[in-house]
Design a protein around this motif. Structure first.
Motif, PDB file in Angstrom:
ATOM      1  N   GLU A  52      57.954   6.503 -34.073  1.00  0.00           N
ATOM      2  CA  GLU A  52      57.351   6.885 -35.216  1.00  0.00           C
ATOM      3  C   GLU A  52      57.141   8.688 -35.251  1.00  0.00           C
ATOM      4  N   THR A  53      56.632   9.212 -35.599  1.00  0.00           N
ATOM      5  CA  THR A  53      56.016  10.938 -35.647  1.00  0.00           C
ATOM      6  C   THR A  53      54.908  11.107 -35.674  1.00  0.00           C
ATOM      7  N   GLU A  54      54.399   9.643 -36.268  1.00  0.00           N
ATOM      8  CA  GLU A  54      52.856  11.033 -37.159  1.00  0.00           C
ATOM      9  C   GLU A  54      52.201   8.794 -36.909  1.00  0.00           C
ATOM     10  N   PHE A  55      50.499   9.884 -36.897  1.00  0.00           N
ATOM     11  CA  PHE A  55      49.913   8.138 -36.735  1.00  0.00           C
ATOM     12  C   PHE A  55      48.710   8.212 -37.417  1.00  0.00           C
ATOM     13  N   ASP A  56      47.669   7.401 -37.858  1.00  0.00           N
ATOM     14  CA  ASP A  56      46.612   7.657 -38.233  1.00  0.00           C
ATOM     15  C   ASP A  56      46.039   6.085 -37.748  1.00  0.00           C
ATOM     16  N   PHE A  57      44.719   7.190 -37.266  1.00  0.00           N
ATOM     17  CA  PHE A  57      43.699   6.411 -36.095  1.00  0.00           C
ATOM     18  C   PHE A  57      42.766   5.731 -37.689  1.00  0.00           C
ATOM     19  N   GLY A  58      42.680   5.785 -39.065  1.00  0.00           N
ATOM     20  CA  GLY A  58      41.600   5.132 -39.728  1.00  0.00           C
ATOM     21  C   GLY A  58      40.559   5.920 -39.965  1.00  0.00           C
ATOM     22  N   THR A  59      39.823   4.744 -40.456  1.00  0.00           N
ATOM     23  CA  THR A  59      38.143   5.798 -39.970  1.00  0.00           C
ATOM     24  C   THR A  59      37.444   5.581 -39.258  1.00  0.00           C
ATOM     25  N   ILE A  60      36.808   6.653 -38.351  1.00  0.00           N
ATOM     26  CA  ILE A  60      36.503   6.211 -36.528  1.00  0.00           C
ATOM     27  C   ILE A  60      35.136   6.881 -36.852  1.00  0.00           C
ATOM     28  N   ASN A  61      33.951   6.820 -36.107  1.00  0.00           N
ATOM     29  CA  ASN A  61      32.384   7.487 -35.566  1.00  0.00           C
ATOM     30  C   ASN A  61      33.198   8.543 -34.831  1.00  0.00           C
TER      31      ASN A  61
END
Length: 159
Positions: A52-61
């Motif tokens: 994969e060349t992209e990664f989404d951490f989603g929602t973080i603080n």
């Protein structure tokens, strides 16, 4: 003082006059043709093939430090050498293998993202400089960072 200025003016004039040779005239046309043929035949480059060349951490603080490991394989015909990897800002720090990766071998690149001071939607990239045909590879990360709660307004305590 006047002598110093005259000497400097003379040196400046000589350097401007002496640089009139055109460097392109010194290049032999046959050498250009030989180099072009050599480069056209050389297809033995390493190839970084990422899972994969992209990664989404989603929602973080805000303030969280998150990391993701990008896995890749050298699908080329020559050893892969990663010269450097740089994040688009100081909050994005990559770690990469320093030794060559043989054809067919796998490697990992760890990317850490520090969200401190980075509220809201964030998109960052890591630019990899390697001996691939393109010379540069790009990885992307993103996260939606919940801002830290602001202190409640009002009079300071103790008044």
């Amino acid at each position: 003082m006047k002598k110093g200025i005259l000497i400097l003016a003379g040196i400046f004039a000589m350097t401007m006059v002496s640089c009139k040779e055109d460097a392109t005239k010194k290049v032999k046309e046959e050498n250009v043709e030989i180099a072009a043929e050599r480069d056209a035949k050389n297809t033995d480059f390493p190839v970084m093939t990422f899972a994969e060349t992209e990664f989404d951490f989603g929602t973080i603080n805000e303030g969280d430090v998150v990391e993701h490991t990008f896995k890749f394989t050298n699908t080329g015909k020559a050893p892969l050498v990663i010269v450097s990897a740089k994040g688009s800002c100081g909050c994005t720090v990559p770690e990469w293998p320093k030794e060559p990766i043989a054809p067919g071998a796998e490697g990992e690149m760890l990317v850490k993202f520090n969200s401190n001071g980075k509220p809201n939607q964030q998109t960052k990239q890591v630019t990899i400089t390697a001996n691939t045909e393109a010379g540069k590879e790009i990885l992307k990360i993103k996260a939606l960072v919940n801002p830290k709660a602001k202190p409640a307004g009002g009079a300071p305590a103790g008044n």
